[in-house]
Design a protein around this motif. Sequence first.
Motif, PDB file in Angstrom:
ATOM      1  N   VAL A 243      -7.135 -39.834 114.299  1.00 36.67           N
ATOM      2  CA  VAL A 243      -7.536 -41.216 114.576  1.00 36.67           C
ATOM      3  C   VAL A 243      -8.310 -41.779 113.388  1.00 36.67           C
ATOM      4  O   VAL A 243      -9.303 -41.197 112.945  1.00 36.67           O
ATOM      5  CB  VAL A 243      -8.405 -41.305 115.848  1.00 36.67           C
ATOM      6  CG1 VAL A 243      -8.858 -42.749 116.080  1.00 36.67           C
ATOM      7  CG2 VAL A 243      -7.635 -40.781 117.058  1.00 36.67           C
ATOM      8  N   SER A 244      -7.843 -42.919 112.879  1.00 37.83           N
ATOM      9  CA  SER A 244      -8.556 -43.632 111.820  1.00 37.83           C
ATOM     10  C   SER A 244      -9.330 -44.771 112.454  1.00 37.83           C
ATOM     11  O   SER A 244      -8.739 -45.604 113.141  1.00 37.83           O
ATOM     12  CB  SER A 244      -7.570 -44.192 110.785  1.00 37.83           C
ATOM     13  OG  SER A 244      -6.918 -43.141 110.107  1.00 37.83           O
ATOM     14  N   SER A 245     -10.628 -44.809 112.229  1.00 38.84           N
ATOM     15  CA  SER A 245     -11.466 -45.816 112.883  1.00 38.84           C
ATOM     16  C   SER A 245     -12.064 -46.799 111.884  1.00 38.84           C
ATOM     17  O   SER A 245     -12.531 -46.403 110.807  1.00 38.84           O
ATOM     18  CB  SER A 245     -12.604 -45.142 113.659  1.00 38.84           C
ATOM     19  OG  SER A 245     -12.097 -44.323 114.691  1.00 38.84           O
ATOM     20  N   THR A 246     -12.050 -48.067 112.260  1.00 44.07           N
ATOM     21  CA  THR A 246     -12.683 -49.102 111.461  1.00 44.07           C
ATOM     22  C   THR A 246     -14.197 -48.952 111.559  1.00 44.07           C
ATOM     23  O   THR A 246     -14.746 -48.792 112.644  1.00 44.07           O
ATOM     24  CB  THR A 246     -12.270 -50.495 111.963  1.00 44.07           C
ATOM     25  OG1 THR A 246     -10.908 -50.727 111.597  1.00 44.07           O
ATOM     26  CG2 THR A 246     -13.131 -51.585 111.347  1.00 44.07           C
ATOM     27  N   SER A 255      -7.004 -44.598 101.438  1.00 42.00           N
ATOM     28  CA  SER A 255      -7.716 -43.330 101.601  1.00 42.00           C
ATOM     29  C   SER A 255      -7.396 -42.677 102.943  1.00 42.00           C
ATOM     30  O   SER A 255      -7.226 -41.452 103.036  1.00 42.00           O
ATOM     31  CB  SER A 255      -9.229 -43.549 101.475  1.00 42.00           C
ATOM     32  OG  SER A 255      -9.578 -43.960 100.176  1.00 42.00           O
ATOM     33  N   GLU A 256      -7.317 -43.510 103.992  1.00 40.88           N
ATOM     34  CA  GLU A 256      -7.033 -42.968 105.321  1.00 40.88           C
ATOM     35  C   GLU A 256      -5.611 -42.422 105.414  1.00 40.88           C
ATOM     36  O   GLU A 256      -5.365 -41.388 106.039  1.00 40.88           O
ATOM     37  CB  GLU A 256      -7.256 -44.034 106.395  1.00 40.88           C
ATOM     38  CG  GLU A 256      -8.684 -44.120 106.882  1.00 40.88           C
ATOM     39  CD  GLU A 256      -9.161 -42.798 107.472  1.00 40.88           C
ATOM     40  OE1 GLU A 256      -8.618 -42.366 108.508  1.00 40.88           O
ATOM     41  OE2 GLU A 256     -10.069 -42.185 106.890  1.00 40.88           O
ATOM     42  N   ALA A 257      -4.663 -43.108 104.802  1.00 43.73           N
ATOM     43  CA  ALA A 257      -3.277 -42.624 104.816  1.00 43.73           C
ATOM     44  C   ALA A 257      -3.194 -41.282 104.083  1.00 43.73           C
ATOM     45  O   ALA A 257      -2.543 -40.338 104.559  1.00 43.73           O
ATOM     46  CB  ALA A 257      -2.350 -43.646 104.161  1.00 43.73           C
ATOM     47  N   GLU A 258      -3.878 -41.186 102.948  1.00 45.88           N
ATOM     48  CA  GLU A 258      -3.868 -39.937 102.177  1.00 45.88           C
ATOM     49  C   GLU A 258      -4.567 -38.820 102.954  1.00 45.88           C
ATOM     50  O   GLU A 258      -4.126 -37.669 102.930  1.00 45.88           O
ATOM     51  CB  GLU A 258      -4.547 -40.159 100.826  1.00 45.88           C
ATOM     52  CG  GLU A 258      -3.737 -41.046  99.886  1.00 45.88           C
ATOM     53  CD  GLU A 258      -4.440 -41.294  98.567  1.00 45.88           C
ATOM     54  OE1 GLU A 258      -3.745 -41.407  97.536  1.00 45.88           O
ATOM     55  OE2 GLU A 258      -5.694 -41.382  98.562  1.00 45.88           O
ATOM     56  N   ARG A 259      -5.646 -39.144 103.659  1.00 45.96           N
ATOM     57  CA  ARG A 259      -6.361 -38.133 104.444  1.00 45.96           C
ATOM     58  C   ARG A 259      -5.468 -37.579 105.551  1.00 45.96           C
ATOM     59  O   ARG A 259      -5.378 -36.354 105.741  1.00 45.96           O
ATOM     60  CB  ARG A 259      -7.628 -38.740 105.048  1.00 45.96           C
ATOM     61  CG  ARG A 259      -8.438 -37.734 105.886  1.00 45.96           C
ATOM     62  CD  ARG A 259      -9.604 -38.393 106.617  1.00 45.96           C
ATOM     63  NE  ARG A 259      -9.166 -39.230 107.723  1.00 45.96           N
ATOM     64  CZ  ARG A 259      -8.833 -38.758 108.929  1.00 45.96           C
ATOM     65  NH1 ARG A 259      -8.825 -37.449 109.161  1.00 45.96           N
ATOM     66  NH2 ARG A 259      -8.455 -39.593 109.881  1.00 45.96           N
ATOM     67  N   LEU A 260      -4.821 -38.479 106.291  1.00 50.08           N
ATOM     68  CA  LEU A 260      -3.986 -38.059 107.414  1.00 50.08           C
ATOM     69  C   LEU A 260      -2.781 -37.228 106.963  1.00 50.08           C
ATOM     70  O   LEU A 260      -2.379 -36.276 107.631  1.00 50.08           O
ATOM     71  CB  LEU A 260      -3.525 -39.283 108.198  1.00 50.08           C
ATOM     72  CG  LEU A 260      -4.638 -40.000 108.982  1.00 50.08           C
ATOM     73  CD1 LEU A 260      -4.209 -41.414 109.352  1.00 50.08           C
ATOM     74  CD2 LEU A 260      -5.000 -39.212 110.235  1.00 50.08           C
ATOM     75  N   LEU A 261      -2.222 -37.598 105.821  1.00 48.85           N
ATOM     76  CA  LEU A 261      -1.070 -36.864 105.300  1.00 48.85           C
ATOM     77  C   LEU A 261      -1.479 -35.571 104.600  1.00 48.85           C
ATOM     78  O   LEU A 261      -0.648 -34.694 104.368  1.00 48.85           O
ATOM     79  CB  LEU A 261      -0.278 -37.754 104.334  1.00 48.85           C
ATOM     80  CG  LEU A 261       0.443 -38.947 104.974  1.00 48.85           C
ATOM     81  CD1 LEU A 261       0.959 -39.896 103.901  1.00 48.85           C
ATOM     82  CD2 LEU A 261       1.595 -38.468 105.865  1.00 48.85           C
ATOM     83  N   GLY A 262      -2.776 -35.478 104.260  1.00 50.56           N
ATOM     84  CA  GLY A 262      -3.269 -34.297 103.553  1.00 50.56           C
ATOM     85  C   GLY A 262      -3.945 -33.279 104.441  1.00 50.56           C
ATOM     86  O   GLY A 262      -4.466 -32.269 103.950  1.00 50.56           O
TER      87      GLY A 262
END
Length: 380
Positions: A243-246, A255-262
Amino acid sequence: MTTLSKEVGEDARYDPELAHHPDRRGPLMNRRPGIKDVAASAGVSIKTVSRVVNAEEAVHPETRARVLHAIQQLGYVPNTAARSLKSGTGGAIGVVIDSLADPFFAALVSAIETRALNEGLSVLVASSSLDRDREREQLLSLVAGHQVAGVVFAPVASEHPYLEPYRTTTPVVAVDRSRVGIDSVVVDDRGAAALAVQQFVDLGHRRIAFFDRDERFSTIHRRMSGYLDVLRGAGIEFDPELVSSTVDGSLDYLSEAERLLGLENPATAFFASNAKAAIGLTTALHRIHRQNTAMIAFGDFSFADVLRPGVSCIDQDPFLIGNAAIERLLALREQPSGDPREWIVPTALLQRGSGEIEGPVAAASVRPTASARLAEGDVA
């Protein structure tokens, strides 16, 4: 006029077949002609048409005849509710939304304005910036200062008691988010989100990211509930890392896309909770050359259908929402109701490519063909 089938709490449904969509229903003959159409056909102003319709004397006989001919040719039927609404001191509809920078609300305002102008009504637009004090200031400015004949707004505060003194003369309709005691036009956020997430599960995804959980919005809460409903139903354990939260109203999409894919066990599919998040996510995935990652957006946006792959989305049609809001304003002005109602506007899952990408579970379950195994040297 569009009607409501049930009261609030009974899942009242808005019937889009009764809406008049100038862009989606084709030529004028396929929709109800409005006062703007009569004015264009007769080559006069909307005000002149209004004078003819209201049998005012200050119209030249030749002009009157031209307008009457246009009315007859087009089959225009004056909307008595709209005429009543126009009789408000301000002669305009007030609209208060979060921000015009939000693609959904920008499209919603455009839809409301199109329908209002077709009825010979003007529109005043203001933004709340998601601030309760600013919302109060903007709403009071419209109903007390400009004395508008009706208000459509996306509510921020949970209650709006300061509007009560004006409700008997100024109809108020909430959009996107429901509020107790106020007529509302919404979509089934929970059900629509569940539909999207279920498609991912059916395609073999088990690591599904919820992209942009914004605690400020009840709509996002409901979409999150739909997401969790599907996970529970499929026996998938909820992972908060997905879950990515504002935070403080912002989210670093890249950064969030890279975190989730990493992640050690990375996300294989993304559910973008709103159009703004979808635009940020799409940009991020293209920037890191991962555009073939499965994703579905809640809400459509410009160029979503021309990307490759196209961005699949829950079509939260701003025209239907705006049209339903205006219809309710007209109905309330003509016949005020003591029982606020809720219209649930239908949504659709548009399949464009990104939402149909298979997950690893589905891919692993497909046994290679004999020719493929031979090509790989598997002769057993």
